[in-house]
Scaffold this active site. Structure first.
Site, PDB file in Angstrom:
ATOM      1  N   ALA A  66      18.576 -22.129  43.574  1.00 16.53           N
ATOM      2  CA  ALA A  66      17.545 -22.728  44.197  1.00 16.53           C
ATOM      3  C   ALA A  66      18.073 -22.991  45.457  1.00 16.53           C
ATOM      4  O   ALA A  66      18.919 -22.983  46.044  1.00 16.53           O
ATOM      5  CB  ALA A  66      17.544 -24.056  43.653  1.00 16.53           C
ATOM      6  N   GLY A 112      20.189 -21.343  39.931  1.00 18.19           N
ATOM      7  CA  GLY A 112      18.920 -21.386  39.524  1.00 18.19           C
ATOM      8  C   GLY A 112      18.443 -19.620  39.338  1.00 18.19           C
ATOM      9  O   GLY A 112      17.534 -19.289  38.502  1.00 18.19           O
ATOM     10  N   GLU A 115      19.736 -19.142  35.954  1.00 19.88           N
ATOM     11  CA  GLU A 115      18.682 -19.629  35.061  1.00 19.88           C
ATOM     12  C   GLU A 115      17.559 -18.797  34.708  1.00 19.88           C
ATOM     13  O   GLU A 115      17.100 -18.689  33.827  1.00 19.88           O
ATOM     14  CB  GLU A 115      18.534 -20.756  35.636  1.00 19.88           C
ATOM     15  CG  GLU A 115      19.725 -21.821  35.354  1.00 19.88           C
ATOM     16  CD  GLU A 115      19.493 -23.271  35.918  1.00 19.88           C
ATOM     17  OE1 GLU A 115      19.356 -23.631  37.387  1.00 19.88           O
ATOM     18  OE2 GLU A 115      19.536 -24.367  35.204  1.00 19.88           O
ATOM     19  N   GLU A 135      26.845 -25.187  40.329  1.00 23.90           N
ATOM     20  CA  GLU A 135      26.088 -26.492  40.788  1.00 23.90           C
ATOM     21  C   GLU A 135      27.153 -27.713  41.224  1.00 23.90           C
ATOM     22  O   GLU A 135      27.087 -28.406  42.060  1.00 23.90           O
ATOM     23  CB  GLU A 135      25.141 -26.965  40.002  1.00 23.90           C
ATOM     24  CG  GLU A 135      23.911 -26.115  40.079  1.00 23.90           C
ATOM     25  CD  GLU A 135      23.601 -24.846  39.070  1.00 23.90           C
ATOM     26  OE1 GLU A 135      24.644 -24.276  38.681  1.00 23.90           O
ATOM     27  OE2 GLU A 135      22.753 -24.426  39.046  1.00 23.90           O
TER      28      GLU A 135
END
Ligand code: COA
Length: 260
Positions: A66, A112, A115, A135
């Site tokens: 992200a 992300g 993911e 993270e």
């Protein structure tokens, strides 16, 4: 729609969705996530599209996570909303997509990015790929399904090790863990992804969609997976494709599936 952060290309019945923010290692900012949602919706309803390959632009990254810059100053309420919306509109949408989606992991797949790859039905990695959920290094935990999907794919012990240490693993290690289905050379990545997707596209589309639904039911803590499988199994008997598949087998010929 004209995309700023995606490249869309159709090759036969395969649609490529390429995350195209190379200067930021294809990090998923708000605009890219929105475009991804729109592109996936279009792919789902486009009858010409049989399945999707998601990959990243350039040779360095699939998606490096992200966009960290956008997390600055986010409130708890806004973070919950962000996670909810993106899980529903993108990551769950991909997992439950009625057409096969393959992640072609061509470099860093972090946070992300991993993911996103884990939400896809099948993962192929090039031998230079690096994967991880880093993270906790930022003081965060995965928020787009990473804790759930990594645990489902590699088991609780390894998932905890990877998430708690924030370790980045190689494609070869990811293969050993069952996190990716195949590892191939950089040149061979899309060839392999297309080979697998074309094989799937030669099968009955409604049966493929039913199989995705039934397998997904095994990995979500809701409902009864066996019930879902029985329902999806029974649904196949209402399709013309099953009649065609059985007839073709008995007549010793190749089936011609219509997705009906
Ligand atoms: N969000 C926002 N920007 C990112 C990003 C992310 N997740 N990952 C990379 N970028 C940007 C960098 O800030 C840099 O931008 P700049 O050139 O404007 O400074 C550019 O992409 C290139 O990255 P850089 O760090 O210079 O490349 P590198 O080869 O030195 O390192 C990584 C590559 C992947 C190891 C490193 O970029 C990284 O650790 N990224 C963050 C990974 C992460 O924590 N993801 C989870 C987020 S929740």
């Amino acid at each position: 729609m004209v995309y700023q952060n995606l490249l869309i290309e159709n090759k036969g019945r395969i649609q490529y969705i390429v995350i195209n923010r190379e200067s930021k290692l294809n990090a998923l900012n708000k605009d890219t996530l929105y475009e991804l949602h729109i592109a996936l919706g279009d792919a789902l309803y486009d009858k010409e599209v049989g399945g999707v390959i998601i990959t990243g632009a350039g040779a360095k990254a699939f998606v490096a996570g992200a966009d960290i810059a956008e997390f600055k100053g986010l409130s708890m309420k806004a973070a919950l909303h962000l996670a909810h919306e993106n899980q529903k509109n993108i990551f769950d949408l991909i997992e439950n997509f009625g057409k096969p989606i393959i992640a072609a992991i061509n470099g860093f797949a972090l946070g992300g990015g991993l993911e996103l790859a884990m939400a896809c039905h099948i993962r192929i990695a090039s031998d230079n790929a690096k994967m991880g959920l880093p993270e906790v290094t930022l003081g965060l935990i995965p928020g787009y399904g990473g804790t759930q999907r990594l645990t489902n794919l590699v088991g609780k012990g390894k998932a905890l090790e990877l998430i708690l240490t924030a370790d980045m693993i190689t494609a070869a290690e990811a293969y050993q863990l069952g996190l990716v289905n195949h590892v191939v050379s950089q040149d061979g990545l899309l060839v392999k992804a297309e080979e697998i997707l074309n094989k799937i596209l030669s099968k009955a589309p409604l049966a493929i969609a039913g199989a995705i639904t039934a397998v997904n039911a095994a990995t979500r803590n809701e409902g009864n997976g066996f019930e879902t499988e029985m329902e999806e199994f029974a649904k196949c008997f209402g399709t013309a494709d099953l009649k065609e598949g059985i007839a073709a087998f008995l007549e010793k010929r190749k089936p011609s599936f219509k997705g009906k």
